[in-house]
Design a protein around this motif. Structure first.
Motif, PDB file in Angstrom:
ATOM      1  N   UNK A 131       0.461   0.677   2.987  1.00  0.00           N
ATOM      2  CA  UNK A 131      -0.139   0.918   4.299  1.00  0.00           C
ATOM      3  C   UNK A 131       0.888   1.557   5.235  1.00  0.00           C
ATOM      4  N   UNK A 132       1.528   2.629   4.749  1.00  0.00           N
ATOM      5  CA  UNK A 132       2.584   3.287   5.501  1.00  0.00           C
ATOM      6  C   UNK A 132       2.313   4.786   5.619  1.00  0.00           C
ATOM      7  N   UNK A 133       2.577   5.295   6.822  1.00  0.00           N
ATOM      8  CA  UNK A 133       2.492   6.723   7.114  1.00  0.00           C
ATOM      9  C   UNK A 133       3.915   7.262   7.209  1.00  0.00           C
ATOM     10  N   UNK A 134       4.177   8.396   6.547  1.00  0.00           N
ATOM     11  CA  UNK A 134       5.531   8.948   6.547  1.00  0.00           C
ATOM     12  C   UNK A 134       5.486  10.460   6.710  1.00  0.00           C
ATOM     13  N   UNK A 135       6.607  11.009   7.221  1.00  0.00           N
ATOM     14  CA  UNK A 135       6.743  12.444   7.456  1.00  0.00           C
ATOM     15  C   UNK A 135       7.965  12.929   6.676  1.00  0.00           C
TER      16      UNK A 135
ATOM     17  N   UNK B 270      -2.552  -3.242  10.548  1.00  0.00           N
ATOM     18  CA  UNK B 270      -3.087  -2.833   9.254  1.00  0.00           C
ATOM     19  C   UNK B 270      -4.288  -1.913   9.448  1.00  0.00           C
ATOM     20  N   UNK B 271      -4.361  -0.893   8.661  1.00  0.00           N
ATOM     21  CA  UNK B 271      -5.418   0.118   8.646  1.00  0.00           C
ATOM     22  C   UNK B 271      -5.272   1.173   9.734  1.00  0.00           C
ATOM     23  N   UNK B 272      -4.390   0.961  10.704  1.00  0.00           N
ATOM     24  CA  UNK B 272      -4.214   1.973  11.748  1.00  0.00           C
ATOM     25  C   UNK B 272      -3.629   3.249  11.153  1.00  0.00           C
ATOM     26  N   UNK B 273      -2.638   3.089  10.275  1.00  0.00           N
ATOM     27  CA  UNK B 273      -2.023   4.257   9.648  1.00  0.00           C
ATOM     28  C   UNK B 273      -3.060   5.068   8.878  1.00  0.00           C
TER      29      UNK B 273
ATOM     30  N   UNK C  68       6.651   5.965   9.871  1.00  0.00           N
ATOM     31  CA  UNK C  68       6.077   5.593  11.158  1.00  0.00           C
ATOM     32  C   UNK C  68       5.842   4.080  11.194  1.00  0.00           C
ATOM     33  N   UNK C  69       6.406   3.424  12.211  1.00  0.00           N
ATOM     34  CA  UNK C  69       6.241   1.982  12.374  1.00  0.00           C
ATOM     35  C   UNK C  69       5.419   1.715  13.633  1.00  0.00           C
TER      36      UNK C  69
ATOM     37  N   UNK D 260       7.193  23.345   9.548  1.00  0.00           N
ATOM     38  CA  UNK D 260       6.359  22.705   8.526  1.00  0.00           C
ATOM     39  C   UNK D 260       6.935  21.352   8.132  1.00  0.00           C
ATOM     40  N   UNK D 261       6.006  20.428   7.857  1.00  0.00           N
ATOM     41  CA  UNK D 261       6.362  19.129   7.297  1.00  0.00           C
ATOM     42  C   UNK D 261       5.292  18.763   6.264  1.00  0.00           C
ATOM     43  N   UNK D 262       5.518  17.659   5.567  1.00  0.00           N
ATOM     44  CA  UNK D 262       4.495  17.040   4.725  1.00  0.00           C
ATOM     45  C   UNK D 262       4.269  15.625   5.247  1.00  0.00           C
ATOM     46  N   UNK D 263       3.005  15.302   5.534  1.00  0.00           N
ATOM     47  CA  UNK D 263       2.627  13.956   5.992  1.00  0.00           C
ATOM     48  C   UNK D 263       1.954  13.224   4.835  1.00  0.00           C
ATOM     49  N   UNK D 264       2.354  11.966   4.627  1.00  0.00           N
ATOM     50  CA  UNK D 264       1.813  11.188   3.512  1.00  0.00           C
ATOM     51  C   UNK D 264       1.379   9.798   3.982  1.00  0.00           C
ATOM     52  N   UNK D 265       0.334   9.299   3.328  1.00  0.00           N
ATOM     53  CA  UNK D 265      -0.095   7.926   3.560  1.00  0.00           C
ATOM     54  C   UNK D 265      -0.073   7.187   2.229  1.00  0.00           C
ATOM     55  N   UNK D 266       0.595   6.044   2.177  1.00  0.00           N
ATOM     56  CA  UNK D 266       0.670   5.200   0.987  1.00  0.00           C
ATOM     57  C   UNK D 266      -0.236   3.992   1.205  1.00  0.00           C
ATOM     58  N   UNK D 267      -1.361   3.960   0.480  1.00  0.00           N
ATOM     59  CA  UNK D 267      -2.333   2.899   0.725  1.00  0.00           C
ATOM     60  C   UNK D 267      -1.808   1.529   0.303  1.00  0.00           C
ATOM     61  N   UNK D 268      -1.079   1.443  -0.800  1.00  0.00           N
ATOM     62  CA  UNK D 268      -0.572   0.141  -1.240  1.00  0.00           C
ATOM     63  C   UNK D 268       0.381  -0.463  -0.208  1.00  0.00           C
TER      64      UNK D 268
END
Length: 684
Positions: free
Chosen positions: A596-600, A499-502, A618-619, A586-594
């Motif tokens: 706690x997930x990082x996605x590309x 948790x919080x690493x992402x 990203x897991x 090009x990509x779009x990187x997103x972080x979802x705080x609820x």
């Protein structure tokens, strides 16, 4: 039963509300009759309760620089889904809930400003028993007089914005105080010339914060899909002037004075990327579109082509207590020009023994809500016992008053060049001082806490919930337990899970990286080779593309949509046969705080600023412990099936403290016509 003592509270921000709660709940019902006057049409003080509330001094979307475990009172837990670092409007909502829970028995008058007060002494001219005549003025100008036994000042330290003389008279370019800034469009629409430099003045918390905010808004406008109403965005930059630069922007050799403490997720990397440049010195003059900066050594530099100036020059607090009589202000040693320690008060900013019917809560330059709550309890206990000289004072409270030297230390600070940025910044010590005087026992941890190096001792977390009032209801104790459970759960998550690493990675990606990548193909039909170039993570407001239903649902629930990066990779690919060509991706990187997930996400082929569909999520894999000198990298993996080809993705993130030092990304791609490995390394 004795008649209730009538108390006037000035201000319905966090200080006023917690003071009302303490007066109403920490003593037997009926001990105090509480009336609150608030100049605004809502409770909350600085803190707005809606995203579109732009009338106050705080931007509603500003992220608090402290977590919800500190920005809280002991007897109201945050909702379980509240972000770890709430935005200003979240805090406003918390205060509304606090008012509804604990302050309903107070008479609250919104839109009523206290404009004058008078200390009415009894016939024997003693200070004991003196009452207060308080005059209020409504928003339509109607004035009324009221009489109270006690006056409690909770009007806050943020009285009136400080406007330095060099810019006060300028009419050539827009000059706004940081508390007035809301949007980049609104700021730049005021420009009268063709300037492209936005100058931010002031190097403490608000200076770093507003520089980072404007840089975020500028970056988002530059890199968002579609057209922008603002022209020439790529020509704009931010120039930050600070007499003593923040620690995160300097090296130890840059200044002979201690640096200011400041907190920002984005500021340092925007400085690194060049969107923000830092100038050490003092704003000396503003003429036409040119700012002159003078250092302490007398060196002069100029910033020309200025589009706007944003002043993060703080507030003078004297206007917050201008309603007090001049005789009282003299006793309190009020010095309007002293921005650090305006009022000399006893026992950590709570009262003055010469005026026992006057109390203060929250009138100090430190941001800890637990101290506000303790101040409110202290004033309540003091008044309930009859005042600082009463024989009815509990022994520990009497001893604390006898030993107190807060007034002397406050006055000494005014001429001490070593004055702290936050004169009352020792949060743990203050909480202990108050708890000892009030005989409040600290609740022990509810469960076993993590043990941490180097002493291998259990963590000892300090939150307001661990210091409940001596007189509490079952409902209050339930809220305190819930708060402690939330804090302990967060603590364990931070040391024993991913948790919080992402979020830490997402925050640390901002800016430009050097990218070196090897491609090794096992099929002769696909060449091997090497890519050398850069990868830029361009921060912007999170877009709707590719996640329309989720985005609309978040807006409907009034949730925060957050930020994202447009990832732009550019460089040269040289094949093993010697052939080379320019390449971009090009990509779009997103972080979802609820979550706690990082996605590309892939981008659209016809508009490469727009997200198309999910590439992978990203897991993270918890690493082995490693050593302090050689910590293990955080690993993560992902997978993606593209028609017949499967992408097996492997990440390795190396941290130095809380920032990414370097990281790598590898793909193993297999399919009917593909069999290759790509390994890339990213360094600053």
């Amino acid at each position: 039963m004795a008649a209730s003592k009538k108390v006037c509270i000035v201000g319905a921000g966090p200080s006023g509300l917690v003071a009302a709660k303490s007066l109403l709940h920490d003593q037997p019902k009926g001990t105090f009759d509480v009336t609150i006057f608030e100049a605004q049409n809502r409770v909350g003080g600085l803190w707005p309760s809606r995203k579109d509330d732009n009338a106050g001094l705080v931007h509603p979307l500003m992220v608090a620089n402290q977590s919800k475990h500190i920005v809280q009172f002991s007897d109201l837990a945050w909702p379980d889904d509240a972000p770890e670092f709430p935005r200003a409007w979240h805090i406003g909502r918390y205060l509304e809930a606090y008012h509804d829970r604990y302050c309903r028995d107070a008479k609250i008058h919104l839109g009523q400003r206290v404009v004058h007060s008078e200390l009415l002494q009894p016939s024997d001219q003693s200070v004991e028993g003196a009452k207060w005549k308080v005059r209020t003025c409504s928003q339509d100008g109607q004035q009324l007089d009221h009489t109270f036994d006690y006056l409690l000042v909770a009007s806050g330290f943020f009285g009136k914005p400080v406007i330095p003389p060099p810019v006060a008279a300028s009419g050539d370019i827009p000059v706004v105080h940081s508390s007035q800034y809301r949007t980049l469009t609104a700021l730049l629409e005021q420009t009268k010339g063709v300037g492209r430099k936005i100058v931010v003045v002031g190097g403490q918390m608000s200076g770093v914060e507003i520089a980072g905010t404007i840089a975020t808004h500028l970056s988002s406008a530059m890199h968002a899909p579609g057209s922008s109403p603002l022209q020439h965005l790529d020509e704009y930059s931010i120039h930050h002037i600070s007499q003593r630069p923040p620690a995160l922007a300097i090296t130890n050799t840059d200044t002979d004075q201690p640096p200011y403490l400041a907190v920002s997720d984005t500021y340092a990397d925007f400085v690194r990327s060049g969107l923000i440049s830092v100038s050490r010195g003092k704003l000396d003059s503003l003429t036409a579109d040119t700012v002159t900066v003078t250092t302490a050594r007398g060196e002069v530099s100029k910033i020309d082509n200025v589009a706007a100036v944003v002043l993060a020059t703080g507030f003078e607090a004297a206007s917050s207590i201008s309603f007090l009589p001049s005789s009282v202000q003299e006793i309190l040693s009020v010095v309007p020009s002293d921005l650090n320690t305006t009022v000399a008060l006893a026992f950590h900013g709570t009262h003055h023994p010469a005026i026992p019917s006057l109390g203060f809560v929250g009138f100090y330059r430190s941001p800890y809500w637990g101290v506000m709550e303790m101040q409110a309890r202290f004033v309540t206990a003091l008044w309930a016992a009859g005042g600082p000289t009463s024989s009815s004072l509990p022994p520990r409270l009497a001893a604390a008053l006898a030993e107190d030297d807060s007034i002397e230390r406050t006055l000494a600070l005014r001429t001490d060049p070593r004055v702290s940025q936050f004169p009352m910044g020792d949060y743990p010590w203050l909480m202990q001082e108050f708890s000892k005087a009030l005989e409040i026992d600290r609740i022990p941890p509810l469960g076993e806490m993590p043990r941490v190096p180097p002493a291998d001792q259990s963590m000892n977390i300090l939150t307001p919930a661990r210091y409940p009032a001596k007189r509490t209801s079952e409902a209050q104790r339930t809220e305190a337990t819930k708060s402690i459970q939330q804090t302990e759960s967060t603590t364990w998550s931070g040391v024993s899970s991913a948790r919080f690493v992402a979020k830490a990675i997402f925050r640390s990606l901002l800016g430009e990286w050097k990218l070196e990548r090897d491609l090794v193909s096992r099929l002769p039909t696909h060449p091997s080779g090497h890519f050398s170039g850069t990868a830029r993570f361009l921060l912007r407001e999170r877009t709707r593309d590719g996640r329309e239903a989720e985005h609309d649902a978040a807006l409907e629930k009034d949730d925060d949509i957050g930020l994202e990066y447009l990832y732009v990779e550019e460089g040269t690919f040289t094949a093993s046969n010697g052939f080379s060509f320019r390449a971009t991706r090009r990509y779009v990187w997103r972080y979802d705080e609820k979550k706690d997930k990082l996605s590309v996400w892939f981008v659209k082929t016809d508009d490469q600023k727009k997200a198309d569909y999910l590439f992978h999520q990203v897991e993270f894999v918890i690493p082995d412990t490693g050593t302090e000198d050689a910590p293990q990298a955080w690993r993560a993996n992902a997978g993606h099936l593209c028609i017949d080809d499967f992408y097996d993705v492997d990440y390795r993130f190396n941290f130095k403290a809380v920032n990414l030092k370097d990281w790598s990304l590898a793909y193993q791609v297999k399919g009917p016509k593909k069999d290759y490995v790509i390994e890339g390394t990213y360094t600053r």
